[in-house]
Design an enzyme around this catalytic site. Sequence first.
Site, PDB file in Angstrom:
ATOM      1  N   GLU A   1      41.494  51.539   6.052  1.00 40.43           N
ATOM      2  CA  GLU A   1      41.801  51.701   7.473  1.00 40.43           C
ATOM      3  C   GLU A   1      41.407  50.456   8.264  1.00 40.43           C
ATOM      4  O   GLU A   1      42.115  50.039   9.190  1.00 40.43           O
ATOM      5  CB  GLU A   1      41.082  52.937   8.030  1.00 40.43           C
ATOM      6  CG  GLU A   1      41.496  54.252   7.385  1.00 40.43           C
ATOM      7  CD  GLU A   1      42.979  54.547   7.548  1.00 40.43           C
ATOM      8  OE1 GLU A   1      43.568  54.122   8.562  1.00 40.43           O
ATOM      9  OE2 GLU A   1      43.553  55.186   6.654  1.00 40.43           O
TER      10      GLU A   1
ATOM     11  N   ASP B   1      45.618  47.911   1.548  1.00 35.04           N
ATOM     12  CA  ASP B   1      45.027  48.159   0.230  1.00 35.04           C
ATOM     13  C   ASP B   1      44.381  46.894  -0.324  1.00 35.04           C
ATOM     14  O   ASP B   1      43.286  46.933  -0.908  1.00 35.04           O
ATOM     15  CB  ASP B   1      46.097  48.658  -0.741  1.00 35.04           C
ATOM     16  CG  ASP B   1      46.442  50.122  -0.539  1.00 35.04           C
ATOM     17  OD1 ASP B   1      45.713  50.813   0.199  1.00 35.04           O
ATOM     18  OD2 ASP B   1      47.448  50.576  -1.117  1.00 35.04           O
TER      19      ASP B   1
END
Length: 413
Positions: free
Chosen positions: A278, A359
């Site tokens: 996040e 990611d």
Amino acid sequence: MQTFTYIFLVFLLASTLVQIYLSLRQKQHVSAHRSAVPAPFLGKIALEEHQKAADYTLAKGGVGRIDVLLGLVLLLVWTLGGGLDWLDVQWRSLGWNELYTGTAVIISLMLLGSVLDLPLSLYRTFVLEERFGFNKMTPTTFVVDALKGTALALVIGIPVVMLILWLMASAGSLWWLYAWAALTGFSLLMTWAYPKFIAPLFNKFSPLEEGEVAQRLNALLARTGFNSNGVFVMDGSRRSAHGNAYFTGFGKNKRIVFFDTLLKHLTPAQVEAVLAHELGHFKRKHIVKGMVLSMLMTLAGFVVLAWLMGQAWFYTALGVSQPSTYMALLLFVLVSPAFTFFIGPIMAWWSRKHEFEADEFAAQQSSGVELIAALVGLYKENASTLTPDPLYSAFYDSHPPAAIRIAHLQQHT
């Protein structure tokens, strides 16, 4: 029928047929791969869990197809069927000025839409989600949420609608620019206010308790230089067994929120990896880019609306006999999805690109291995299909398919 009527029908039917076609492709593909767990997930997800995810996906797809067809019928009823014209006549009969009449027409249409959507909403919550063990919502909570949501929509929506309609009628040839600026300012205000004033109306948010998870998250925030108003746990389990995590707000009102359901199923290291992902969205400027894109698309929409508002054929071709500012706005909002539907794959691709970048950031700042483990856990707990149809996924999915995402992470671990 007028030329634009034919154009509208072509786009509407084409977008509907594509949605149904993609949904049926998804159904066929998921069904064909239901009997075996994909190789990347062998030993991590049991066959029973994989089949539950497949069945859940198929069930949601069936309801989704009904929703698409009902949406088609309702849109045709409101436009070419004369529904909007009838609603307009009813409110005009009261003799109010155009600002009040327009606001009443728009708000009443919104309320009617909510009522018409209620049966499917009830079915999704108390039948579909219940069948797969996800629903935790009681009928009382459902009703209270609906009443709160409606009241909030009225309190916030009525002034905004009135402001936009007033600008359309009174701000001259550049009304679209002023309306865009007003709506942009309002959106930013809502983004700032949501975590502190709106979200708590529906859920309870508690500061993350001290412990290993808090220590890991605080250390991650420190080394990535992210300042927030705190890390909070939301009582998502009151309504659903699904787990999630998200950022909300901006400026000094930024918050990091974890569903309590997510924290129950992930280890501290996995929670840290999820937060790192996040944070990747924030550090890679995805949130800012998304806001800027949204603003530009809204501006483009207002420019098109400003032109259409002065075209008599725009109203008559869509079943409206008396042109007005509010009818122009309503028609534009109702029919534009049929035309913008086909840019969906571009937006989905852009979102998936951001997910890959987030990611990669998580793998650098935390652990790619732990993020993979967290994702597998979330796929399992949320019954997310591991075998989506490639074309369906390319068209709709904001996140990469599970196998592709895991493979990408492994390359950066």
